[in-house]
Enzyme design. Structure first.
Site, PDB file in Angstrom:
ATOM      1  N   SER A 153      -5.882   3.776   4.455  1.00 33.81           N
ATOM      2  CA  SER A 153      -5.315   3.024   3.326  1.00 33.81           C
ATOM      3  C   SER A 153      -6.400   2.297   2.537  1.00 33.81           C
ATOM      4  O   SER A 153      -6.214   1.177   2.075  1.00 33.81           O
ATOM      5  CB  SER A 153      -4.265   2.017   3.823  1.00 33.81           C
ATOM      6  OG  SER A 153      -3.499   1.514   2.755  1.00 33.81           O
ATOM      7  N   SER A 163       0.801  -1.237   0.000  1.00 37.28           N
ATOM      8  CA  SER A 163       0.000   0.000   0.000  1.00 37.28           C
ATOM      9  C   SER A 163       0.826   1.275   0.000  1.00 37.28           C
ATOM     10  O   SER A 163       0.258   2.364  -0.108  1.00 37.28           O
ATOM     11  CB  SER A 163      -0.955   0.014   1.194  1.00 37.28           C
ATOM     12  OG  SER A 163      -2.112  -0.745   0.914  1.00 37.28           O
ATOM     13  N   LYS A 212       0.193   3.816  -2.669  1.00 35.14           N
ATOM     14  CA  LYS A 212      -0.760   4.921  -2.565  1.00 35.14           C
ATOM     15  C   LYS A 212      -0.074   6.281  -2.420  1.00 35.14           C
ATOM     16  O   LYS A 212      -0.744   7.315  -2.529  1.00 35.14           O
ATOM     17  CB  LYS A 212      -1.724   4.674  -1.414  1.00 35.14           C
ATOM     18  CG  LYS A 212      -2.628   3.457  -1.617  1.00 35.14           C
ATOM     19  CD  LYS A 212      -3.644   3.314  -0.505  1.00 35.14           C
ATOM     20  CE  LYS A 212      -4.551   2.118  -0.721  1.00 35.14           C
ATOM     21  NZ  LYS A 212      -3.934   0.842  -0.296  1.00 35.14           N
ATOM     22  N   LYS A 241       2.892   6.656   4.701  1.00 40.30           N
ATOM     23  CA  LYS A 241       2.081   5.535   4.253  1.00 40.30           C
ATOM     24  C   LYS A 241       2.684   4.187   4.642  1.00 40.30           C
ATOM     25  O   LYS A 241       3.862   3.937   4.426  1.00 40.30           O
ATOM     26  CB  LYS A 241       1.922   5.589   2.724  1.00 40.30           C
ATOM     27  CG  LYS A 241       0.816   4.707   2.192  1.00 40.30           C
ATOM     28  CD  LYS A 241      -0.540   5.225   2.613  1.00 40.30           C
ATOM     29  CE  LYS A 241      -1.573   4.119   2.630  1.00 40.30           C
ATOM     30  NZ  LYS A 241      -1.355   3.103   3.690  1.00 40.30           N
TER      31      LYS A 241
END
Length: 396
Positions: free
Chosen positions: A130, A70, A73, A236
């Protein structure tokens, strides 16, 4: 083609400046690597750099291609923030959720097909929780389809010269040929942090979506360091079975912002331990001296056929010096060089030059110089008046 009448060189003499770090690219090119302590014993790859200068303070396998999970992102957020800047989307605009976006598995904010949610809340869903569903919903709104958005992601990766990154989706869900590196993730983080408002989202520890309704959803940040490490305000996390636990973190103290990336840790505890050690090392060993703020005026632009004169030329990013604590700074020069040929029209933010920081003939950093406003072509009567005024000046 227009001639720029202004090319200014500005020199700043400051105190002594020492490096002590080498970039991942320099390591690839065979330059001798300085011996360094082990900070990340639990992670497969890692990197630590200072945001303004991009200088690397620590790295381990920083160019190893790995699944970013993730952390993907971060690129998704870059394109979202760019769309907001351009006015393509607006924070209070409501986005209709497609059946496809609502079908995303993994981390999600449980969107339903046909539901409408504001861009602002979807952005929170991506940055804090997320949410894969929120990521795809915004990707479809911005580009028309997930596939078109992924094409934008890869185009942006090429623009940033990310040689070891390729995306197959905006979420980081497992896919063949979807990979990045710790170094590339750090460069993406630097790009995202140019949008300073992003940390107002990534620093949220908890919040609610659909508050006060029966579908109220509690958002809790997947990056626990936001709450438990002083100065951390993003960015993130990531996890899949193959990628293991990953994190791109950023923290700011005493006007120094650093970025730490780890990939491939076995547990969240080990991941956070490695990141914490890197951040501790950065703040204990290094400090920065700010030379220019972002958007600080350093020159003015006068083009022969422009409809505006004295247009401010500003730094495209903040400019700092990174040095070991206790070291003195000297023999530093900053050189402002405007492009010789500049074409009209210019849009706000277009690059028109470079600000270089130099020590003893060695360039330490280069920062784009941009125009602070739109500049168009002058009309006939404006050009006529300028020509007439010039003739009068010569006459007298």
């Amino acid at each position: 083609m227009q001639k720029c009448f202004l090319s200014i060189i500005i020199f700043f003499l400051i105190f002594s400046y020492g490096t002590g770090y080498i970039s991942a690219k320099e390591h690839q090119d065979g330059e001798k690597k300085e011996e360094q302590i082990e900070l990340t014993k639990y992670s497969q790859s890692a990197i630590l750099l200072e945001r303004d200068t991009g200088k690397i303070m620590y790295e381990k396998g920083a160019n190893d291609k790995l699944p970013p999970a993730s952390m993907t992102k971060i690129m998704t957020l870059i394109l979202i923030m760019e769309a907001l800047d351009k006015g393509t989307i607006e924070l209070e605009e409501k986005v209709s959720i497609s059946e496809y976006a609502a079908s995303m598995g993994g981390s999600q904010i449980f969107l339903e097909a046909g539901e409408k949610m504001t861009v602002k809340d979807l952005l929170k869903g991506v940055a804090v929780a997320s949410g894969n569903d929120a990521s795809v919903a915004l990707a479809e709104r911005i580009a028309g389809s997930e596939e078109a958005f992924v094409k934008m992601m890869n185009e942006k990766a090429r623009e940033l010269n990310l040689e070891n990154t390729h995306f197959e989706n905006p979420t980081g869900l497992p896919a063949e040929n979807h990979y990045s590196t710790a170094y590339d993730m750090a460069i993406m983080a630097r790009e995202l942090l140019k949008h300073e408002e992003i940390t107002s989202y990534t620093s949220i520890y908890e919040d609610y979506l659909r508050k006060g309704t029966e579908d109220e959803f509690w958002l809790v940040n997947t990056n626990k360091l936001v709450k438990f490490y002083d100065g951390v305000d993003g960015l993130k996390t990531g996890y899949t079975t193959k990628a293991k636990y990953c994190l791109t973190a950023t923290a700011e103290r005493n006007d120094m912002r650093v970025i730490a990336v780890v990939m491939g840790a076995d547990t969240t505890k080990k991941r956070n331990s490695d990141v914490t050690k890197m951040l501790d090392y950065a703040f204990n060993q290094y400090e920065t001296k700010k030379l220019f703020e972002r958007n600080q005026a350093v020159s003015k632009l006068d083009l022969l056929k422009a409809n505006k004169k004295g247009v401010k030329v500003v730094t495209g990013d903040s400019v700092s010096l990174l040095h070991k604590k206790g070291e003195k700074l000297k023999d530093i020069q900053t050189n402002v060089q405007l492009n010789e040929n500049i074409e009209l029209p210019l849009a706000k933010g277009d690059q028109v030059g470079i600000l270089s920081v130099v020590q003893n003939g060695k360039t330490l950093s280069k920062t784009p110089l941009v125009v602070q406003e739109d500049v168009g072509m002058a009309g006939f009567w404006m050009l006529f008046k300028e020509t007439f005024d010039d003739l009068l000046k010569k006459e007298y």
